[in-house]
Write a protein that holds these residues in place. Sequence first.
Motif, mmCIF file in Angstrom:
data_model
loop_
_atom_site.group_PDB
_atom_site.id
_atom_site.type_symbol
_atom_site.label_atom_id
_atom_site.label_comp_id
_atom_site.label_asym_id
_atom_site.label_seq_id
_atom_site.Cartn_x
_atom_site.Cartn_y
_atom_site.Cartn_z
ATOM 1 N N UNK A 256 0.836 -1.203 0.000
ATOM 2 C CA UNK A 256 0.000 0.000 0.000
ATOM 3 C C UNK A 256 0.874 1.259 0.000
ATOM 4 N N UNK A 257 1.914 1.243 0.803
ATOM 5 C CA UNK A 257 2.815 2.406 0.857
ATOM 6 C C UNK A 257 3.492 2.643 -0.489
ATOM 7 N N UNK A 258 3.864 1.545 -1.153
ATOM 8 C CA UNK A 258 4.517 1.668 -2.463
ATOM 9 C C UNK A 258 3.563 2.310 -3.476
ATOM 10 N N UNK A 259 2.306 1.871 -3.475
ATOM 11 C CA UNK A 259 1.317 2.442 -4.397
ATOM 12 C C UNK A 259 1.124 3.935 -4.112
ATOM 13 N N UNK A 260 0.992 4.272 -2.850
ATOM 14 C CA UNK A 260 0.759 5.692 -2.520
ATOM 15 C C UNK A 260 1.967 6.543 -2.898
ATOM 16 N N UNK A 261 3.145 5.982 -2.727
ATOM 17 C CA UNK A 261 4.352 6.713 -3.115
ATOM 18 C C UNK A 261 4.386 6.938 -4.640
ATOM 19 N N UNK A 262 4.016 5.902 -5.405
ATOM 20 C CA UNK A 262 3.997 6.050 -6.869
ATOM 21 C C UNK A 262 2.932 7.053 -7.301
ATOM 22 N N UNK A 263 1.812 7.071 -6.593
ATOM 23 C CA UNK A 263 0.766 8.050 -6.918
ATOM 24 C C UNK A 263 1.273 9.473 -6.675
ATOM 25 N N UNK A 264 1.987 9.651 -5.573
ATOM 26 C CA UNK A 264 2.513 11.000 -5.266
ATOM 27 C C UNK A 264 3.500 11.445 -6.343
ATOM 28 N N UNK A 265 4.369 10.521 -6.757
ATOM 29 C CA UNK A 265 5.334 10.864 -7.815
ATOM 30 C C UNK A 265 4.601 11.273 -9.091
ATOM 31 N N UNK A 266 3.572 10.499 -9.444
ATOM 32 C CA UNK A 266 2.808 10.817 -10.663
ATOM 33 C C UNK A 266 2.165 12.198 -10.547
ATOM 34 N N UNK A 267 1.583 12.495 -9.402
ATOM 35 C CA UNK A 267 0.914 13.790 -9.216
ATOM 36 C C UNK A 267 1.927 14.932 -9.274
ATOM 37 N N UNK A 268 3.065 14.721 -8.631
ATOM 38 C CA UNK A 268 4.079 15.789 -8.588
ATOM 39 C C UNK A 268 4.691 16.043 -9.968
ATOM 40 N N UNK A 269 4.862 14.980 -10.761
ATOM 41 C CA UNK A 269 5.545 15.123 -12.055
ATOM 42 C C UNK A 269 4.573 15.207 -13.237
ATOM 43 N N UNK A 298 -8.157 7.651 -0.584
ATOM 44 C CA UNK A 298 -7.883 8.823 0.263
ATOM 45 C C UNK A 298 -6.627 9.553 -0.238
ATOM 46 N N UNK A 299 -5.640 8.772 -0.650
ATOM 47 C CA UNK A 299 -4.419 9.385 -1.199
ATOM 48 C C UNK A 299 -4.754 10.166 -2.473
ATOM 49 N N UNK A 300 -5.599 9.559 -3.302
ATOM 50 C CA UNK A 300 -6.015 10.262 -4.525
ATOM 51 C C UNK A 300 -6.719 11.579 -4.182
ATOM 52 N N UNK A 301 -7.606 11.538 -3.185
ATOM 53 C CA UNK A 301 -8.343 12.757 -2.803
ATOM 54 C C UNK A 301 -7.361 13.843 -2.343
ATOM 55 N N UNK A 302 -6.329 13.436 -1.599
ATOM 56 C CA UNK A 302 -5.316 14.414 -1.145
ATOM 57 C C UNK A 302 -4.575 15.009 -2.344
ATOM 58 N N UNK A 303 -4.213 14.143 -3.292
ATOM 59 C CA UNK A 303 -3.434 14.604 -4.456
ATOM 60 C C UNK A 303 -4.282 15.447 -5.417
ATOM 61 N N UNK A 304 -5.569 15.185 -5.414
ATOM 62 C CA UNK A 304 -6.471 16.022 -6.228
ATOM 63 C C UNK A 304 -6.463 17.441 -5.683
ATOM 64 N N UNK A 305 -6.502 17.543 -4.346
ATOM 65 C CA UNK A 305 -6.494 18.867 -3.719
ATOM 66 C C UNK A 305 -5.145 19.573 -3.874
ATOM 67 N N UNK A 306 -4.076 18.824 -3.626
ATOM 68 C CA UNK A 306 -2.747 19.459 -3.583
ATOM 69 C C UNK A 306 -2.145 19.665 -4.973
#
Length: 329
Positions: A256-269, A298-306
């Motif tokens: 789960x942590x790995x997926x959330x980390x990859x999602x953050x990278x995708x959102x940031x880049x 929930x991670x997606x919702x955070x990344x949508x906002x940020x």
Amino acid sequence: MTGKFIVSLDFELMWGVRYHMGRDDYGDAVLGGRQAIPEILKLFSQYGVHATWATVGLLFARTRKEMLDYIPDDLPKYTNASLSNYEAIQGDIGENEKEDPYHFGRSLLDLVAETPGQEVATHTFSHFYCLEDGQTLSAFKADIQSAKAIAKSAGHELKSIVFPRNQYHDDHVEICVAEGITTFRGQPDVFAYRTMANRDVTPLVRGVRLLDSIMPVVPRTDPRRPKQCAGATDVKASRFLRPWRSSLPAYSTLHLNRIRSEMRTAAQQGRQFHLWWHPHNFGRNARENLMQLEKVLEEYARLRLSHGMESVTMSDAARETQLVRGANC
Ligand SMILES: [Zn+2]
């Protein structure tokens, strides 16, 4: 461009596993997966997730007679005969969904279609194995035509495909494009993930995938947008959401942590992140699997906002790419 969160599910019930598992050893997971689908849809609605449901064509049928009506003349002659689902339709299944919930799923498909933002796509008519010995391109084409016809009878026009077991060649993609199915979920072209026949999925490949699901082992970068070539749009897979494992809860946490980390990278880049699984993966330990999914959302919702990350279906992703640029083979 903002990052994209893409979700696809391979909706197949027993049709996707019956070549190696029966009702006795996996039927409970298939039935549990049925119960999980309304819960998954509720979560998608709650978090505004637009997902693609790649559905085996046989699941559009309400009766066995309807399945038989759409069987093509040109059938695959797999060397491993157990791969063919066509045999089963002739004798080994019930008459309808009430009698045989393992092989019929129209009520669930209708529920998916009624849920805002969901795309009904194809997983071929019969769960066709494109890279197994004995298959032919003409049989594949006939299978896709049956998938289109039965989907049309239910009011759906197919635009996207997920190939069973992620097996395909350029020839199969070209046939889909000619049939109007122009978007597919491709595999990353790196060791352990590239498209391959069952015999090539060795213990080493499985082991690497298992490890890479919790820590970076295979170097790979998600694309900024789907790749377009010769009329086809490849919305590449990023990660398989593995079922929660009661025997290894720590592994599931790392995954789960790995997926959330990859999602953050995708959102940031400003890249895409394409997560996929099967509903029957949620069929056992449903509560834990749904909780795991909710944490991803929930991670997606955070990344949508940020970062303005957007949830899109495969065909939405393809359409947006077409608007932005031309072919990039
Ligand atoms: Zn499948």
